[in-house]
Scaffold this active site. Sequence first.
Site, PDB file in Angstrom:
ATOM      1  N   ALA A  93       1.256  -1.162   0.028  1.00  0.00           N
ATOM      2  CA  ALA A  93       0.183   0.135   0.427  1.00  0.00           C
ATOM      3  C   ALA A  93       0.764   1.110  -0.446  1.00  0.00           C
ATOM      4  O   ALA A  93       0.555   2.409  -0.751  1.00  0.00           O
ATOM      5  CB  ALA A  93      -1.014   0.233   1.328  1.00  0.00           C
ATOM      6  N   TYR A  94       1.678   1.671   0.503  1.00  0.00           N
ATOM      7  CA  TYR A  94       2.720   2.357   0.635  1.00  0.00           C
ATOM      8  C   TYR A  94       3.598   2.354  -0.703  1.00  0.00           C
ATOM      9  O   TYR A  94       3.879   3.715  -0.753  1.00  0.00           O
ATOM     10  CB  TYR A  94       3.848   1.997   1.850  1.00  0.00           C
ATOM     11  CG  TYR A  94       5.343   3.392   1.741  1.00  0.00           C
ATOM     12  CD1 TYR A  94       4.413   4.110   3.077  1.00  0.00           C
ATOM     13  CD2 TYR A  94       6.035   3.092   1.686  1.00  0.00           C
ATOM     14  CE1 TYR A  94       4.989   5.455   2.776  1.00  0.00           C
ATOM     15  CE2 TYR A  94       7.246   4.012   1.759  1.00  0.00           C
ATOM     16  CZ  TYR A  94       6.639   4.985   2.386  1.00  0.00           C
ATOM     17  OH  TYR A  94       7.521   6.428   2.688  1.00  0.00           O
TER      18      TYR A  94
ATOM     19  N   ARG B 231      16.864   7.304   9.266  1.00  0.00           N
ATOM     20  CA  ARG B 231      16.159   6.184  11.052  1.00  0.00           C
ATOM     21  C   ARG B 231      15.077   7.511  11.537  1.00  0.00           C
ATOM     22  O   ARG B 231      15.589   8.787  12.149  1.00  0.00           O
ATOM     23  CB  ARG B 231      17.297   6.385  11.657  1.00  0.00           C
ATOM     24  CG  ARG B 231      18.378   5.618  11.389  1.00  0.00           C
ATOM     25  CD  ARG B 231      19.588   5.435  12.204  1.00  0.00           C
ATOM     26  NE  ARG B 231      20.577   6.699  12.592  1.00  0.00           N
ATOM     27  CZ  ARG B 231      21.570   7.068  11.417  1.00  0.00           C
ATOM     28  NH1 ARG B 231      21.746   5.805  10.541  1.00  0.00           N
ATOM     29  NH2 ARG B 231      21.721   7.710  11.341  1.00  0.00           N
TER      30      ARG B 231
END
Length: 276
Positions: free
Chosen positions: A192-193, A231
Amino acid sequence: MSNVPVAVVTGSNKGIGLAIVRALCKQFPGDVYLTSRDPQRGQAAVAQLQQEGLRPLFHQLDIDDLQSIRALRDFLKDKYGGLNVLVNNAGIAFKVNDTAPFAVQAEVTLKTNFFATRNVCTELLPLMKPYGEVVNVSSMVSASALGRCSRELQQKFRSDTITEEELVQLMTKFVEDAKKNIHEKEGWPNTAYGVSKIGVTVLSRIQARLLNEQRKGEHILLNACCPGWVRTDMAGPKATKSPEEGAETPVYLALLPSSADAPHGQFVSEKTVQPW
């Protein structure tokens, strides 16, 4: 009305967004707005940067809320008469081990990453001043997800003539196909991303084309970019880049010199135009 140049970064109370605001505060010759859904978190982030000797300003913005987008639009119009730099950074991602059904992940992810980002563009692009810059933060995942689409979908997403309406229909179809659990059969990748970021990259290509057609002489540059694997809360602690390193390409695109006429309508990673 202020003649000071103004930059806005969406979703910027933490992570890459905060790093982009930090860099713009140091390099952009004007007012820089840190925005977040939650005013308390936003004000805390502003206070953090103030302790570093920087001077960001804050405005509430929940990109999932059209009224919130329009409130920001009206504020910018009234105070500055427009906008010089827009960085569409706000986005969400489910964790890899999240147990939410794929249909839910598809709907929620597309709602924010594609449809809400598009709403921000619809409301704020008309405010862009000549020589302005728009940066839509996408992801290399959009390119890998594109490669996992059916050939038919790839052709549509690479088309130089696809319209915004056609793109919206395709993104809507993905969500509907996911709800019926037929998305893979219909040629979609199982991310989906990734599909949401295909939407952002293709939307950027369409918007750049429209700027060329409708506002040719105004030198507004609009690009999509990948910050890299950073990060953040979203990507986790194992990612290879610091938020500051992730901010480098978005900031580079946000600060292109007024003499530049490229990149425009491109997908950029590591400050380099990538094939789509």
